[in-house]
Design an enzyme around this catalytic site. Sequence first.
Site, mmCIF file in Angstrom:
data_model
loop_
_atom_site.group_PDB
_atom_site.id
_atom_site.type_symbol
_atom_site.label_atom_id
_atom_site.label_comp_id
_atom_site.label_asym_id
_atom_site.label_seq_id
_atom_site.Cartn_x
_atom_site.Cartn_y
_atom_site.Cartn_z
ATOM 1 N N GLU A 141 6.951 91.608 87.085
ATOM 2 C CA GLU A 141 7.584 92.040 88.472
ATOM 3 C C GLU A 141 9.214 91.981 88.468
ATOM 4 O O GLU A 141 9.663 90.974 88.342
ATOM 5 C CB GLU A 141 7.048 91.040 89.333
ATOM 6 C CG GLU A 141 7.317 91.508 90.814
ATOM 7 C CD GLU A 141 7.046 90.193 91.968
ATOM 8 O OE1 GLU A 141 7.209 90.414 93.061
ATOM 9 O OE2 GLU A 141 6.272 89.301 91.434
ATOM 10 N N GLU A 238 2.416 89.669 100.659
ATOM 11 C CA GLU A 238 3.001 88.818 100.031
ATOM 12 C C GLU A 238 4.427 88.483 101.043
ATOM 13 O O GLU A 238 5.237 88.603 100.583
ATOM 14 C CB GLU A 238 3.535 88.875 98.764
ATOM 15 C CG GLU A 238 3.861 87.524 97.711
ATOM 16 C CD GLU A 238 4.621 87.802 96.629
ATOM 17 O OE1 GLU A 238 4.472 86.812 95.954
ATOM 18 O OE2 GLU A 238 5.199 88.690 96.254
#
Length: 259
Positions: A141, A238
Site C-alpha cells: 500500500e 479506514e
Amino acid sequence: MKLAANITLLFQDQPLEDRPLFAAEAGFEGVEMQFPYAIPPVTWAQRLQEARLPLVLMNLPAGDLMEGGLGLACQQDRQSAFYQAVDPALEYIHALQPKVVNLLAGRYQAEQDPQDCLAQLEENLHWVLERLPAGTLLTCEPLNSFDQPRYLLATYAQWRQLAERVQHPAFRYQLDLYHAARMGENLTDLITLAQQDLGHIQFADVPGRGQPGTGQLDFVPLWKQLQAQGYSGWVSAEYLPQGDQHLAWQADFFNTCRD
C-alpha cells in the site's frame, strides 16, 4: 463491490476482539485489521465466526514503522528480523484466511539510495509470495509522504515500478483513496489507470482522514466509476470517526453499489 470495516480504527470504544460483532451490527459485510497479533488466531476465528463476517485484509508485522522507525521490509540489515516476524504471522493467515495480506514497504534513511531499499523489498516480497496459501493476494500500500516521511512507496507510479520487478500474478495494488489524494493524484484517472492492478481499496476523506462528508472528496462518483469498470473486490472504511453519525455515508454507498 463489498463493504468492509477497518476495526483497528472503527469502534475504538469497544475491545478489539469484540469489534467484528459491532461491524456486523452496523451493516458491514467484512472486516479488516491492521495488526491482529495481540490476540491468538483461535480467538479471532471464533469472533469472526460469531459475527458471520470474513476477514478481508490484515497487515504483516512492520516492526517499528508505526512508531516512526524504518520498519522491516526494505532494510537489508533487518532481513533476519523480517523473517522472524513474518513466520508466526503465517499461522494467522492460514487460520483466518484473509483475502488480502498487506506488506508495508517501510522507510528509507536520508543517506540511503531508495533503489537499494526497493531491491530488498522485492526480495522480501518474493519470500512472502512463496509462503502464502493459494488464492491469497499480497499487496503493498502506498502511503503519503506527509503522514509518513521517506516512505518507500508513496504513489501508484512507484508501486508500478515495483510490480514490474516482482512479476507475480498474486501481487496487487492496494489503493487507499486518502493517501492517493494527499499525494495530489487525480483519483478518477488513477482508478482508470490502475484497474487491472487493483487488489483492495480503502477510503477516508481528505485532509482530516475522517469519514466521507468531513472533507473535500466526493465518493459517489468514485464508487460509480469502480462499479462501471467491473471492480468486484472489497472497499474498506479506514477512517478516524468524527461525531455520532459517522456511518451516515453508508446509505450513499449501498445505493450506488446495489443499483
